[in-house]
Every structure is written in C-alpha cells, then in structure tokens.
Design a protein around this motif. Sequence first.
Motif, PDB file in Angstrom:
ATOM      1  N   HIS A 140       0.757  -1.324  -0.031  1.00  0.00           N
ATOM      2  CA  HIS A 140       0.039  -0.234   0.079  1.00  0.00           C
ATOM      3  C   HIS A 140       0.808   1.380   0.056  1.00  0.00           C
ATOM      4  CE1 HIS A 140      -3.728  -2.117   0.391  1.00  0.00           C
ATOM      5  NE2 HIS A 140      -3.290  -2.966   1.469  1.00  0.00           N
ATOM      6  N   SER A 154       6.805  -2.145  -9.170  1.00  0.00           N
ATOM      7  CA  SER A 154       6.415  -0.789  -8.652  1.00  0.00           C
ATOM      8  C   SER A 154       7.434  -0.396  -7.529  1.00  0.00           C
ATOM      9  CB  SER A 154       4.961  -1.049  -7.997  1.00  0.00           C
ATOM     10  OG  SER A 154       4.045  -1.239  -8.956  1.00  0.00           O
ATOM     11  N   LEU A 183       3.129   5.753  -5.754  1.00  0.00           N
ATOM     12  CA  LEU A 183       3.124   5.978  -7.078  1.00  0.00           C
ATOM     13  C   LEU A 183       2.012   7.293  -7.392  1.00  0.00           C
ATOM     14  CD1 LEU A 183       3.313   2.305  -8.252  1.00  0.00           C
ATOM     15  CD2 LEU A 183       5.025   4.230  -8.648  1.00  0.00           C
ATOM     16  N   ALA A 215       2.202   1.831  -3.610  1.00  0.00           N
ATOM     17  CA  ALA A 215       0.890   2.324  -4.321  1.00  0.00           C
ATOM     18  C   ALA A 215       0.697   3.842  -3.952  1.00  0.00           C
ATOM     19  CB  ALA A 215      -0.262   1.536  -4.052  1.00  0.00           C
ATOM     20  N   ASP A 216       0.799   4.155  -2.732  1.00  0.00           N
ATOM     21  CA  ASP A 216       0.509   5.539  -2.144  1.00  0.00           C
ATOM     22  C   ASP A 216       1.742   6.683  -2.962  1.00  0.00           C
ATOM     23  OD1 ASP A 216      -1.713   4.814  -0.804  1.00  0.00           O
ATOM     24  OD2 ASP A 216      -0.535   4.874   1.229  1.00  0.00           O
TER      25      ASP A 216
END
Length: 199
Positions: free
Chosen positions: A48, A93, A54, A51-52
């Motif tokens: 998470h 990622s 990104l 993703a944050d």
Amino acid sequence: MTRVLTVSAGLSQPSSTRLLADRLAAATRDALGAGAEMELVELRDHAHDIADHLLTGFANENLRPVLDRLSAADGLILVTPTFTASYSGLFKSFVDVLDRDAVRGKPVLIGATGGTERHSLMLDHALRPLLAYLRAAVVPIGVYAASGDWGADTDLGRRITRAGGELAAAVLARPDPEPADPFTDPVPFEQLLRESTGG
C-alpha cells in the motif's frame, strides 16, 4: 560495518521467494564474516505504501526508512517471483519509486522463483536489463529456483553458496564512498574570525 539489504517480493506467507531470499542472505553473511549486518524487507508489507508513493510522488513514513536503508546499503539481494516470464508487478512498482541513483554502482545479487525451469532466463532477459538501466553492479551469478529445485537431490545449495560468495567479494572490493565535500557545510566567517582573534 558492511550492510547488505535483502528485498523479497514474495506475495504469500510462507513463500518460496522469501525462502530463497533467506538462503541467499545466509550464504552472503557466511562469506562476509562476522562484521556483516544483514537486513530483510518484505515488499508485501509495503504494498500500500508503494502504491501511495506512485500516486502522490512522496514516500510516506513507512516507506521512507526502507528507501533510505536501501540507498545506504553496501550491497543488495533482490528476489522476485516470476509472473508471465518476468518480475512481479510489486517488484517493478518498488523499483519505480526508488530514489534516483539509489542502486548506481551498488553490488546486487538477483534471484527469482517460479513453478518451472522454463522461466529461468527471466533473470537475464528481464531482471538484468532493468538493473543495468539503473546502473547497478549486478554480480554474474543469479539464482533461479523452480519448484523442483527444493528437493534434496538438486544443486540449488551449491548455486546459492557460489552466488553469496560473489556478492560478498563484490561488496568487499567496492571502493569506499567519496569523502564528504568540505565545502558543503562551511564554517561561518564570523566563527573563523572569532577563533583567529581569540575572542
């Protein structure tokens, strides 16, 4: 003290990716000797946060220490599961949010896991080009472990030992970082004047 950071991109618990990462780290530690500090990061714990980053362009308080430890490490062990004949999306990622030049010139040992030996070339066709783009110093030996490699009659242990030795040699041969620039934090003129006049 020599510091090596191991990054495992395994998604399940337990995972063969984490098992390979642990064995590569142990082989490297044995080759480096008692002065080595080994640390492991599981990317699944930071999915998470990645993703944050990104989405926002900023590392939060959970991810920033991981990125800082990676930048400060003397060597890296990067292990990913194989998805569609390449590295996992989580692994890519994470690479996408690394600080610029974070792995430049840094010795790196690569490893991957997969269900079949047919994907073993992903080390050379996917992982190596990615790290070459980032200008990492990837050691010649990479370790791919298929499901069948975990049996007692395989040469996986020998390959792990050899790869750990190669990373250790590359880490120990790496020149010390450049000394700090003395002009980045100059002594204020007032302080120099005061010291020269005894005031």
